[in-house]
Design an enzyme around this catalytic site. Structure first.
Site, PDB file in Angstrom:
ATOM      1  N   PRO A 125      -6.624   5.466   6.241  1.00  0.00           N
ATOM      2  CA  PRO A 125      -7.756   5.032   7.051  1.00  0.00           C
ATOM      3  C   PRO A 125      -8.568   3.897   6.444  1.00  0.00           C
ATOM      4  O   PRO A 125      -9.290   3.204   7.168  1.00  0.00           O
ATOM      5  CB  PRO A 125      -8.613   6.311   7.162  1.00  0.00           C
ATOM      6  CG  PRO A 125      -7.637   7.428   6.990  1.00  0.00           C
ATOM      7  CD  PRO A 125      -6.654   6.921   5.974  1.00  0.00           C
TER       8      PRO A 125
ATOM      9  N   GLY B 229      -4.888   1.206   4.364  1.00  0.00           N
ATOM     10  CA  GLY B 229      -3.870   0.946   5.377  1.00  0.00           C
ATOM     11  C   GLY B 229      -4.445   0.222   6.576  1.00  0.00           C
ATOM     12  O   GLY B 229      -3.866  -0.749   7.070  1.00  0.00           O
TER      13      GLY B 229
ATOM     14  N   GLU C 289       9.344   1.766  11.093  1.00  0.00           N
ATOM     15  CA  GLU C 289      10.400   2.775  10.907  1.00  0.00           C
ATOM     16  C   GLU C 289       9.695   4.112  10.955  1.00  0.00           C
ATOM     17  O   GLU C 289       8.946   4.469  10.043  1.00  0.00           O
ATOM     18  CB  GLU C 289      11.136   2.543   9.579  1.00  0.00           C
ATOM     19  CG  GLU C 289      12.471   3.267   9.482  1.00  0.00           C
ATOM     20  CD  GLU C 289      12.325   4.681   8.931  1.00  0.00           C
ATOM     21  OE1 GLU C 289      12.373   5.618   9.770  1.00  0.00           O
ATOM     22  OE2 GLU C 289      12.168   4.841   7.724  1.00  0.00           O
TER      23      GLU C 289
ATOM     24  N   LYS D  27       0.869  -1.171   0.000  1.00  0.00           N
ATOM     25  CA  LYS D  27       0.000   0.000   0.000  1.00  0.00           C
ATOM     26  C   LYS D  27       0.908   1.223   0.000  1.00  0.00           C
ATOM     27  O   LYS D  27       1.461   1.612   1.019  1.00  0.00           O
ATOM     28  CB  LYS D  27      -0.922  -0.004   1.227  1.00  0.00           C
ATOM     29  CG  LYS D  27      -1.924   1.177   1.243  1.00  0.00           C
ATOM     30  CD  LYS D  27      -1.368   2.302   2.050  1.00  0.00           C
ATOM     31  CE  LYS D  27      -2.323   3.466   2.156  1.00  0.00           C
ATOM     32  NZ  LYS D  27      -1.689   4.766   1.905  1.00  0.00           N
TER      33      LYS D  27
ATOM     34  N   GLU E 224       9.470  16.562  15.165  1.00  0.00           N
ATOM     35  CA  GLU E 224       9.914  16.362  13.783  1.00  0.00           C
ATOM     36  C   GLU E 224       9.137  17.310  12.863  1.00  0.00           C
ATOM     37  O   GLU E 224       7.925  17.170  12.694  1.00  0.00           O
ATOM     38  CB  GLU E 224       9.693  14.915  13.354  1.00  0.00           C
ATOM     39  CG  GLU E 224      10.251  14.615  11.976  1.00  0.00           C
ATOM     40  CD  GLU E 224      10.099  13.156  11.598  1.00  0.00           C
ATOM     41  OE1 GLU E 224      11.037  12.570  11.037  1.00  0.00           O
ATOM     42  OE2 GLU E 224       9.007  12.592  11.846  1.00  0.00           O
TER      43      GLU E 224
ATOM     44  N   GLY F 215      -4.606   3.513  -2.130  1.00  0.00           N
ATOM     45  CA  GLY F 215      -5.737   4.008  -1.360  1.00  0.00           C
ATOM     46  C   GLY F 215      -5.275   4.811  -0.170  1.00  0.00           C
ATOM     47  O   GLY F 215      -4.077   5.077  -0.001  1.00  0.00           O
TER      48      GLY F 215
ATOM     49  N   CYS G  30      13.556  11.291   7.246  1.00  0.00           N
ATOM     50  CA  CYS G  30      13.423  10.947   8.666  1.00  0.00           C
ATOM     51  C   CYS G  30      14.761  10.961   9.389  1.00  0.00           C
ATOM     52  O   CYS G  30      14.809  11.178  10.603  1.00  0.00           O
ATOM     53  CB  CYS G  30      12.745   9.592   8.824  1.00  0.00           C
ATOM     54  SG  CYS G  30      13.544   8.254   7.920  1.00  0.00           S
TER      55      CYS G  30
END
Length: 483
Positions: free
Chosen positions: A216, A219, A257, A182, A390, A213, A291
């Site tokens: 919500p 996933g 991750e 996904k 972040e 997609g 990240c």
């Protein structure tokens, strides 16, 4: 200023109206679509299906049916399949780079080197590592064997839209697992190139499946699916917690991750100019949407003014503009929402007493596109919002410290622990400090990224590791057979 560019015109993208399930392009269960926007022009450049739970069910059924035959193949045969996938994907490298430049805004040079080059290197490593998937170990009277986990749900982010998919898919397939992918809804077009390559390479039906997609819907259905044995997720810490809870109901394995707020620790005996230059470049890579970005620069107090001036000068040299313009060093952020998120953090930083020495909310940016100027903040308190959260944008916070112990304390003063850096004229001293940092990776004096080394974080930066042999092991169960 964004300028018309022939390369941009040539990088035409079209929407995809099918999903990839059981070795074929199939129509989705519903009629909903997701629009993909070019963050430089703010124009819709394509659509993909807004998949539904029924699409996830079909993909998981296909992956479950394919698992037995795929996992039973000799490791060398799986490696050969991955080799053909690598060849097919390598032939698409220029198209990968231009697609990422369009749907994410990464400057084309960086997209070519990193967004296309890195996943190809990672996949190549798993062609080799696939042969080790059946390695055994003798422990006393026990034979320890490794077996694939099963069906994997891979939920991937938008900031490195091919690398993050390949890091999961390459390892999972090498281990003998089957996968349902996904991709992020903001950058799904790049994932289609991988599935074009998989189809061309002739991967067995059901081994690799694609359902586009929203988080919500698709996933959540994938994370909570009763026939998914493992969920591998990359994204925000908050969403990672939701994924963990969904998988926990059936005790499914989870690899996460997540976020980072990495510290770049410049010691008093370091080459300050080089450390600042490399540090700024690392922070601004992919417009700060990385990240592992070193978003906190820690410098000795007696060299603080010099470091701030150097950082401001370096950041000011990053020209904003069209990713297809060779002069561009910094593209837009991925979306209008991400731009507003970053601008909100800048406003909060100033309100908390940070001093803008480059960029900021009032800096000139192109009139069209989701741009934020490269920004350097000085006088940042270690506990402030911009030093703790972040931001995921081109924002660097420069902090002062008085001694080595304080530097380590500030670096570890974070709920995250993904990456970091240490600079020193004494390699042994740098290594001692690196070992004190509570983080999954540390670069010493600009050490190069190693796609064979384990990648992952401490604390709220995640669970598990990707890349190399450690990444392969995440997708394996361990069995002890006593004889």
């Amino acid at each position: 200023m964004t300028v018309p560019n022939p390369a941009r015109a040539a990088a035409h993208l079209t929407g995809r109206d099918h999903l990839y399930v059981d070795g074929a392009w199939v129509a989705p269960a519903g009629t909903g679509v997701i629009e993909v926007t070019d963050p430089t022009t703010e124009e819709v450049i394509g659509t993909v299906p807004a998949g539904e739970a029924a699409d996830v069910d079909a993909a998981v059924r296909a992956a479950r049916a394919a698992f037995g035959p795929w996992s039973a193949l000799p490791a060398a045969t799986r490696a050969a399949h991955l080799g053909r996938l690598l060849d097919a994907l390598t032939s698409r490298a220029p198209l990968i780079a231009t697609t990422v430049a369009r749907e994410l805004g990464t400057p084309l040079k960086v997209a070519t080197r990193v967004q296309a080059g890195l996943p190809l290197a990672v996949l190549k490593s798993y062609v080799s590592l696939a042969a080790t998937a059946e390695a055994t170990e003798e422990v006393g009277n026990s034979l320890v064997v490794r077996e694939p986990v099963g069906v994997v749900g891979a939920i991937t982010p938008w900031n490195y839209p091919l690398h993050q998919v390949v890091a999961k898919v390459g390892a999972a397939l090498a281990a003998g697992c089957t996968v349902v992918v996904k991709p992020a809804e903001l950058t799904p077009l790049t994932a289609y190139l991988l599935f074009d390559a998989a189809h061309e390479a002739g991967l067995p039906p059901g081994v690799l499946n694609l359902v586009t997609g929203t988080g919500p819907v698709v996933g959540a259905a994938l994370a909570g699916h009763p026939d998914v044995d493992m969920v591998s997720f990359t994204g925000s810490t908050a969403t990672g917690a939701h994924v963990s809870r969904a998988a926990a109901d059936r005790i499914a394995r989870v690899a996460l991750e997540l976020g980072g707020k990495s510290a770049n620790v410049i010691l008093d005996d370091a080459d300050l100019a080089r450390a600042v230059k490399v540090g700024v470049g690392n922070c601004l890579l992919n417009s700060g949407q990385t990240c592992t970005a070193w978003t906190r620069m820690l410098v000795p107090r007696d060299r603080y003014g010099e470091a701030v001036a150097l950082a401001a000068s370096m950041a000011a040299g990053y020209a904003l503009g069209d990713p297809f313009d060779e002069a561009t060093r910094l593209g837009p952020l991925v979306s209008a929402g991400q731009r507003e998120r970053v601008r909100g953090y800048l406003a909060k930083g100033v309100a908390d007493g940070a001093r803008v020495v480059c960029g900021g909310l009032d800096a000139d940016v192109p009139a069209k596109g989701y741009f934020v100027a490269p920004t350097v903040l000085a006088d940042v308190h270690p506990d402030s919002v911009v030093a703790q959260e972040e931001i995921f944008g081109p924002v660097l916070a420069v902090l002062a410290y008085d001694d080595e112990d304080e530097a380590v304390a500030i670096a570890n003063n974070s709920r995250y622990g993904l990456a970091g850096a240490v600079w020193s004229g004494d390699p042994e001293r740098a290594l001692r400090v690196a070992r004190r940092l509570r983080t999954g990776a540390v670069d010493i004096n600009g050490g190069a990224f190693n796609p064979l080394a384990p990648f992952g974080g401490y604390k709220q930066s995640g669970i598990g590791r990707e890349l190399g042999a450690h990444g392969l092991a995440e997708f394996q169960q361990i069995k002890a057979i006593q004889r």
